[in-house]
Enzyme design. Sequence first.
Site: not given
Length: 498
Positions: A45, A61, A104, A165-166
């Site tokens: 990502d 990532q 992450y 997440r994210d």
Amino acid sequence: MNREQKYRRLEQASPEEISDLRKKVRDSVWRQTYHIQPITGLLNDPNGFAYYAGEYHLFYQWFPLGAYHGLKYWYHTASKDLVFWRNAGIAIEPKEPYDQYGAYSGSGIVKDNQLYLMYTGNARDRNWNRRSYQCMAVMDANGTVTKLAEPLIDHVPEGYTEHFRDPKVWKDKDRYRCVIGAQRVDATGTAVMYESQDLLEWQFVGEIQTKLKHFGYMWECPDYFELDGQGVLLFCPQGIAPEGEQFRNIYQSGYLTGQPLDRETLVFEHGVFQELDRGFDFYAPQTMVDERGRRILVGWLGQAEIGYPTDAHGWAHCLTIPRTLELRGGKLVQQPVEELGKLRREQREVQDTITNEKKSYAGVSGTAFELIGEFDEIDAEAVGIEFRAAGAERTVIHYDTVRRTLTLDRSEAGAMIDSTHGSTRSCRLEAKRLKLHLFVDTSSVELFVNDGEEVFTSRIFPHPDSTEIRFFANNGSARLKVVQWDVAQAVNDMEGNE
């Protein structure tokens, strides 16, 4: 892959191992010319995309020690023009209790002359249960990154699992907001919102209210923004079954458009979910607004849980070229940023009429190039282009004028990709004229159809000698205009501190 291998840290590898891995990567015949790619190991990502201190900063990532999804670092690249990128080294290292099993995905925002990087820390308890934390690191103008000592958000709200997440953060009119991808306890995907006055203290507001109550089991990489007075919610739903020519990849990437999100109720009145890309290898897009006010997107040119030929060469994946976003009739239109014109070198042009034939032209060939092929006055059952071709090896773009279907076919494109999801991708296209704008690199193609009405993004792995480009018209004729440019080398394989 056992747990010990998957979570190896970079410092656990010997200098000899690193040296051997770098040589293996450098010797790969499929290294890219102008796409961001990992110096070793696996990239996925894009993260932290922002304009800061006179440069575009883009992180990704990264697992450095192999072409598989291991312990994730954030790797930093930077560019003054979105074209020529420098490797700036590791930005975020997973070593705190809250991120020791992976830094992450997340996003970046500028505040007080610093770049704030909000990301998800992946942790595990003694029973190996996942724990998700939303964390912050701050980068100064010298590129020095400092993590905050504690997570910003240290628990998942009630009603959601640890698949949380994210964070994508932005400055709204009166406060900062971020949207986070989530999974409800009933194993359905959604996105939630937090608010903050200072980027440090965050309050959970609630779930974005869409009409998609049972649309996949997890929404990754959400992104909310507004264009031309409309709201746009990007996200990557996992667990969507194919429907005809739609949703043909293992995981999907798309968006909703509608009325701007109601900040009080979080109700989002929207239309149907639309895919961002029709190709094989596109996921986890992230957008930013640059100093010129453009909304620019970069995506991961790859997919999870698929084996690629470069895995055996010690590296995997790359990022897409940057693309501007516009709304056209409720649809997001993607166009390559104009700065990519800096890559152009020698130019060749062709004008011709082709009839019941497949034809190539002197000098129109290559392994890395930009090409615009336009078909007009089409009176044929099909027209298209074959590229990275030699003998029977080829990648094909085929427009069926009877069925009004455009297809990208990589069934004969070279080394095979380990996927059970087929070797063609198609979409319906109503077009009297056909403009095919290709950005071909050593092992990828990005195709923009009719000025971004449709986009196909894919990896291909042809033999280095497969350089031919062929144009065809079946059962009829068409006017053809071609412009092709050789392209400059725009990325390097060296660490920023070498």
